[in-house]
Structure formats: C-alpha cells, structure tokens
Design an enzyme around this catalytic site. Structure first.
Site, mmCIF file in Angstrom:
data_model
loop_
_atom_site.group_PDB
_atom_site.id
_atom_site.type_symbol
_atom_site.label_atom_id
_atom_site.label_comp_id
_atom_site.label_asym_id
_atom_site.label_seq_id
_atom_site.Cartn_x
_atom_site.Cartn_y
_atom_site.Cartn_z
ATOM 1 N N GLU A 220 -15.451 -16.338 -82.867
ATOM 2 C CA GLU A 220 -15.221 -14.993 -82.333
ATOM 3 C C GLU A 220 -16.062 -14.730 -81.076
ATOM 4 O O GLU A 220 -16.853 -13.792 -81.020
ATOM 5 C CB GLU A 220 -15.479 -13.945 -83.428
ATOM 6 C CG GLU A 220 -14.553 -14.155 -84.625
ATOM 7 C CD GLU A 220 -14.677 -13.114 -85.728
ATOM 8 O OE1 GLU A 220 -15.753 -12.525 -85.868
ATOM 9 O OE2 GLU A 220 -13.675 -12.912 -86.442
ATOM 10 N N ASP A 299 -10.705 -14.048 -94.687
ATOM 11 C CA ASP A 299 -11.840 -13.232 -94.273
ATOM 12 C C ASP A 299 -12.050 -12.084 -95.251
ATOM 13 O O ASP A 299 -11.759 -10.941 -94.931
ATOM 14 C CB ASP A 299 -11.572 -12.685 -92.860
ATOM 15 C CG ASP A 299 -12.781 -12.002 -92.275
ATOM 16 O OD1 ASP A 299 -13.867 -12.149 -92.838
ATOM 17 O OD2 ASP A 299 -12.619 -11.302 -91.256
ATOM 18 N N GLU A 327 -15.705 -4.133 -96.117
ATOM 19 C CA GLU A 327 -14.893 -4.087 -94.902
ATOM 20 C C GLU A 327 -13.399 -3.956 -95.201
ATOM 21 O O GLU A 327 -12.724 -3.083 -94.664
ATOM 22 C CB GLU A 327 -15.154 -5.345 -94.063
ATOM 23 C CG GLU A 327 -14.305 -5.410 -92.809
ATOM 24 C CD GLU A 327 -14.593 -6.632 -91.947
ATOM 25 O OE1 GLU A 327 -15.466 -7.433 -92.322
ATOM 26 O OE2 GLU A 327 -13.931 -6.774 -90.909
HETATM 27 O O1 GCW Z 1 -14.380 -10.247 -90.631
HETATM 28 C C1 GCW Z 1 -15.023 -10.458 -89.466
HETATM 29 C C2 GCW Z 1 -15.588 -9.121 -89.170
HETATM 30 C C3 GCW Z 1 -16.621 -9.196 -88.097
HETATM 31 C C4 GCW Z 1 -17.676 -10.207 -88.505
HETATM 32 C C5 GCW Z 1 -17.007 -11.553 -88.753
HETATM 33 C C6 GCW Z 1 -17.982 -12.604 -89.256
HETATM 34 C C7 GCW Z 1 -20.000 -10.231 -87.963
HETATM 35 O O2 GCW Z 1 -14.535 -8.249 -88.843
HETATM 36 O O3 GCW Z 1 -17.160 -7.915 -87.937
HETATM 37 O O4 GCW Z 1 -18.669 -10.325 -87.543
HETATM 38 O O5 GCW Z 1 -16.018 -11.409 -89.726
HETATM 39 O O6 GCW Z 1 -18.038 -12.810 -90.460
HETATM 40 O O7 GCW Z 1 -18.660 -13.211 -88.453
#
Ligand code: GCW
Length: 605
Positions: A220, A299, A327
C-alpha cells in the site's frame, strides 16, 4: 515487593483475603505460574517475576469469579503476545473508533502517565507483553521515533516495563533516505547496512529492552526492497542484522499485494499474493525475523478462510495477525464479539489431521493484533468491545479457550457473576458475530463496504477500483471462481483442504462465495437457493439486532447507568446500520436478478 503484590494487596482496598504466599517454582516455564490454595491461604509459584505478576492477576480473577484455583500450571502458548497500535503522531488513530491516540498529539509524544500506567496494567492483566505504539504506516513524523523522539519514547517504555511489557517500534524501510540522507535504502548497499546498524545502536542505548522493529514494506505505497530489485528476505535481514547484537527482532508484515490492479484483469487474484511473495523465500529469513501474517488472505473481513501461508513455511518464524479494532466488523458501533470468529479461525483445519490451533506455539510462534483502544474514557468506544481486547490476550495465552469461556469470564469480571445478567448478555455476545455476518456479507462474499471508511454497505464500492477486491456479480451469478479452473488460489492450500474447497458441494457453506462463482439458483444444504439465503439472512440479521436491543433493555436494572446508556445508544445505531445493509443488499440482488423474495417481504425496487 514486586509490582504485582503492591498493586493487588496494597492498592486493592478493603475486603481482600490475606496476601498470598509467593514461592519459587524454578521448574515452571517462563512467565508461567501455579496457583493453589490450602489452609494457610493462597500460594503463587513461578519461576520469574512475570509469572508472579500473571499469577497475581489470575488469583484476582479467581476471587472475583468465585472460582477455586485448580492447582494446574498456567503458561503462555507463545512467548510474544503483541498489540499493534495504528496511532499516528498527529494523535489520529488509523481505523481507530475509540477517540484519539493515548500516546501522541500534534507531532509529539503526549500522554497522561497515570493513564498509561493503567493501560499497561490493563494489557498485562490480559496477558499482553509486547506493544508497538506507532502505526505501521510510518509517516515522516513518526519515522523520527528512532531519532530525535527517542528520549521521549524511552520515558514511555519505562512506564510499561514494570508490567513486563516491551515496546516495539514501527519503522519506515525508507529511513536511510528519509532520515539518513542517503541516496538509497537498498538493503544490500554497505552505507544502508551501516546506517541501520548505527540506528539500532542508538535506539538500544535509549531502550535496552526494546523488543524490536515492525515493518510494513512494499505494501500500500510503503517503501520496500522490491522497488530496489531486492527480495523481502533481503529487506528483513538488513534490519534483523542491525538489531541482532542487541537481542532484538524484526516483525515483517506479509500484507504485500498489488493495490493498483485493473478490475478488467481477472487473472491477478489478491488473496494469492502473500503466499506467492513469501512461500518461495522460506528458509532465507534470518532467525530473528518473524513474518507477521494476517489470519485471512483478504483483509480482516467478516468471513475469510485462513491464510494458506500460515504454517506453510517450515523454516521461517511466523506470527498470526488478528484485528481487534473493528474496521470491517462494525467499527465499535455494532456489537461484534471477535472471540467467536477467532475460535472458528483456530478450530479450522489446516490439513486432514491438524487444526490452526495446533500450530500456535509450534509453526506460529507469536500472536499479534491491531489494537482497538484510544483515549475514550472506557478505552474502546463501545463498552462491550473491551471484551475483544481481553479475548485477544486470553487466546494468545491459551488458544484452547472457547469464546464462551472467555466472554463469560469477561462479563463476570466486568459486571459481576449474577446469572440473570451474565446469561442473557453472554447469549447476545456469542451470537453477535453471526448476526453481523447475516446483515452484511454472508457466504464469504466480502467487500461490499463503503469505500475508504469501510462502514455501511456499498455493493459496488470497490468493484471497479484498483484494490483487487471484486465479487463480479452479474444477473446470473456472483463470486470469484478460485478453483483450478479459475484463479487457482485454492491450490495454495494443503491437499486435504484443496479437495474440500474445490467442490462447491463439499465446501463449507459459509465460505462458498469466497471460493466459487455460483448462480443465484444454486441449492444450499437447507434446500434454499443462494439468492433466497441472501434475502433471508438480511431480514434475520435486522430481527436479531432488535432482539439485542430488547435484551439489553431488560438488563437495565442490573447494569450501572454508565454502561447501560452508551451501549443502548450504539445498539440503536446498529439497528439503523443493519436496516441499511438489509435494504441495500437485498435491493442490489433483486435488481440484478429480478427474482422476488419467496416469502413476499418488502424489497425496495
Ligand atoms: O485493511 C487495511 C487498512 C489500512 C491498514 C492496512 C494494513 C495500516 O484499511 O488502514 O493500514 O490494512 O494492514 O496495513
């Protein structure tokens, strides 16, 4: 006297039984203890100071829950039980639903030492012994925790230390450039190797018992070795070698995938990424590197299979990463007892003979989880979400515990053991995960959330995005075919699981749409069609929430107002959310298919 006695017997107030006798138990495992009771009183045996502390907490819990010490040895399944905060130095918490950071504000360390001491006690009483305070998405500001902010961090470390909690620092892989002014962060470059070694020396001078560094690299938009043509092992090892002389470790996250996919590309399949990137490197990581692997391949969705990478690498240290902060599971507005989901994760097969649970303490040597705490007065926003933090600590210590045992203890310790309160609340919490799944994305469908903030429904919010998160619903079918005829993802699993998942008739139903693309008239074991099941669960989910509200209201006389009122407010918000999910998802599929609900309930056009 050590901390534990002081806290328990001198600060504990009136009515406590006589101070327990602490005895050396040199043959007991590290951090472990044995709790017994005889005519003289209570006795806590342990081999070390940490064991004395955990034994004291266990005694306190026994007394509060009205349990007898059973005389057995209690010791943690894994030596590292880690909490990851996603706190930014600005004071914002990424995916935080409990206020602001407990540690940072306006670019500085900013905290109430008394509150941090309470927090350290809270975490240690749940069995947690490692904490990373800053976000894995390291900003230029928080990168400086290993330079000019270090003395301040050392002061925080000192508050956690008496509670046998060691700090971890999340570092930016690009630090040699960002902080060191080097032209590259290439892990094989001598200047970079030297820079990290010096950085580690400096950090360990300030915090000699630091557990190590946590790294999110090539993920990311974070810097990482791949951008320099190096492997993940090259990247992890340069850091590992820098902290090794100090006894430090590296936690290297495996959340590496292409977040700039084209939705038209049906070959790339995001769930395959972690295994594809890391499995071939098994054996090339230094011994003090632990790969931190999210429990599922997507995720932290409400329902995912376990990651095929967990346990697959025989020569690499691994940690399982869970997410306590909600989340994708209701953001501490909706009630969601994660212990239930975690029990399922641990109970799931990894082969014909082993469950995930059996890997904990073996192939999986550490447990990590993303924190759900912030500076809200009750720590977790939703009061009942405290149970999720507690459950993580308890499961990391003893993965054989059931959700029922853990939640029953939590309710007993928090609100008392009165069955009139405990039983209904336990029932509500145990069913909360199933309820959330019903009104959101059942059958492993995933990703129908609103973009960015991830609360509430948006069936196609991510459908044409670059994040690799697609369900590809059309008028006939929904889901991604991950069989050998499809993306081939299932082939990453043990042959036992491959056989199970490949066949839509044998695949666990709750995961059907994770692995298969199925037509809406596919028959489930209940005899219902896939579509009717989706309609039904969405109506049921809303009814469940209405029941939660009634149950909670019935408990009002038994609860302190400070607990009752805020949860009642959240349950009302949850009901609105559940209705929104129900209507949006049912309408979405009705519009796709034109097939009405067989029970004639109202679906908006
Ligand atoms: O699910 C995603 C989240 C991000 C997070 C990422 C991760 C810290 O939306 O906010 O970043 O995973 O786990 O690195």
């Amino acid at each position: 006297m050590g901390y534990s006695e002081y806290d328990m017997w001198l600060q504990g107030g009136e009515g406590l039984p006589p101070e327990p006798c602490f005895a050396a138990g040199p043959s007991l495992p590290p951090e472990g203890f044995r709790l017994t009771q005889d005519a003289e009183g209570f006795r806590i045996e342990s081999a070390d100071e940490a064991g004395r502390m955990y034994g004291s907490y266990a005694l306190q819990a026994c007394l509060k829950l009205g349990k007898q010490p059973d005389g057995s040895v209690s010791a943690p399944a894994v030596p590292e039980r880690i909490l990851n905060h996603w706190d930014n130095l600005t004071g914002e918490v990424e995916r935080g639903y409990s206020g602001k950071s407990l540690f940072f504000k306006d670019g500085e360390l900013y905290y109430d030492p008394g509150r941090i001491k309470d927090y350290a006690r809270l975490l240690s009483s749940a069995g947690i012994n490692r904490v990373c305070l800053n976000n894995v998405n390291v900003t230029p500001l928080s990168a400086r925790l290993i330079t000019d902010k270090l003395p301040d961090l050392a002061e925080l470390a000192a508050i956690f230390r008496p509670f046998h909690i060691k700090l971890i620092i999340a570092v930016d892989f690009g630090s040699p450039v960002l902080l060191g002014g080097l032209p590259t962060a290439d892990p094989l470059d001598d200047r970079v190797i030297g820079w990290w070694a010096q950085a580690a020396d400096r950090v360990y001078e300030a915090i000699p018992d630091l557990a190590g560094f946590l790294v999110k690299a090539d993920s990311e938009f974070r810097d990482g070795p791949a951008a320099m043509g190096r492997t993940q092992a090259d990247g992890a090892n340069v850091l590992a070698r820098a902290v090794k002389p100090h006894g430090g470790k590296i936690w290297w996250r495996c959340f590496v995938y292409n977040c700039e996919q084209d939705w038209r590309d049906t070959k790339t399949d995001r769930p395959k990424a972690a295994y594809d990137h890391f499995f071939p490197l098994d054996g090339s990581f230094d011994a003090n590197v632990t790969l931190q692997i999210k429990h599922g391949p997507s995720d932290f969705q409400v329902r995912e299979p376990n990651s095929p990478l967990l346990g697959a690498m025989k020569h690499t240290a691994q940690a399982m990463e869970l997410q306590i902060t909600q989340e994708y599971t209701g953001q501490q507005i909706d009630l969601y007892a994660l212990a239930v989901q975690w029990e399922e994760i641990l109970s799931a097969a990894v082969s014909g003979t082993r469950t995930m649970r059996s890997l904990i303490g073996e192939e999986i040597g550490a447990m990590a989880a993303v924190a759900n705490t912030g500076n809200d007065a009750n720590w977790t926003g939703h009061t009942l979400a405290q149970a999720n933090l507690y459950a993580f600590g308890r499961l990391a210590w003893d993965p054989s515990l059931t959700a029922k045992e853990i939640l029953s203890d939590w309710i007993g310790l928090t609100f008392g053991t009165e069955p009139a309160l405990r039983e209904p609340l336990l029932g509500m919490m145990l069913s909360s995960r199933g309820t959330y799944e019903k009104y959101t994305t059942p059958l492993g469908l995933c990703w129908m959330v609103n973009v960015h903030h991830h609360y509430g429904p948006s069936p196609e919010g991510y459908e044409f995005s670059k994040w690799g998160t697609y369900h590809r619903a059309d008028h006939k079918a929904v889901g991604v075919d991950r069989t050998a005829n499809g993306t081939g993802y299932i082939q990453q699993y043990h042959p036992f699981l491959q056989a199970l998942y490949e066949d839509a008739d044998r695949c666990p139903e709750e995961l059907l749409l994770y692995f298969h693309r199925l037509s809406y008239d596919f028959k489930l074991k209940s005899g219902k069609t896939l579509l009717q099941h989706i309609y039904d669960t969405h109506f049921e989910g809303v009814e469940d929430v209405t029941d939660f509200m009634k149950t909670w209201e019935s408990l009002k006389p038994l609860l302190p107002e400070s607990a009752y009122a805020p949860v009642a407010v959240r349950l009302a918000r949850q009901l609105e959310n559940a209705k929104e999910w129900r209507d949006v998802i049912n309408t979405y599929f009705f519009r796709k298919t034109g097939i009405p609900d067989s029970k004639g309930r109202h679906i908006y056009r």
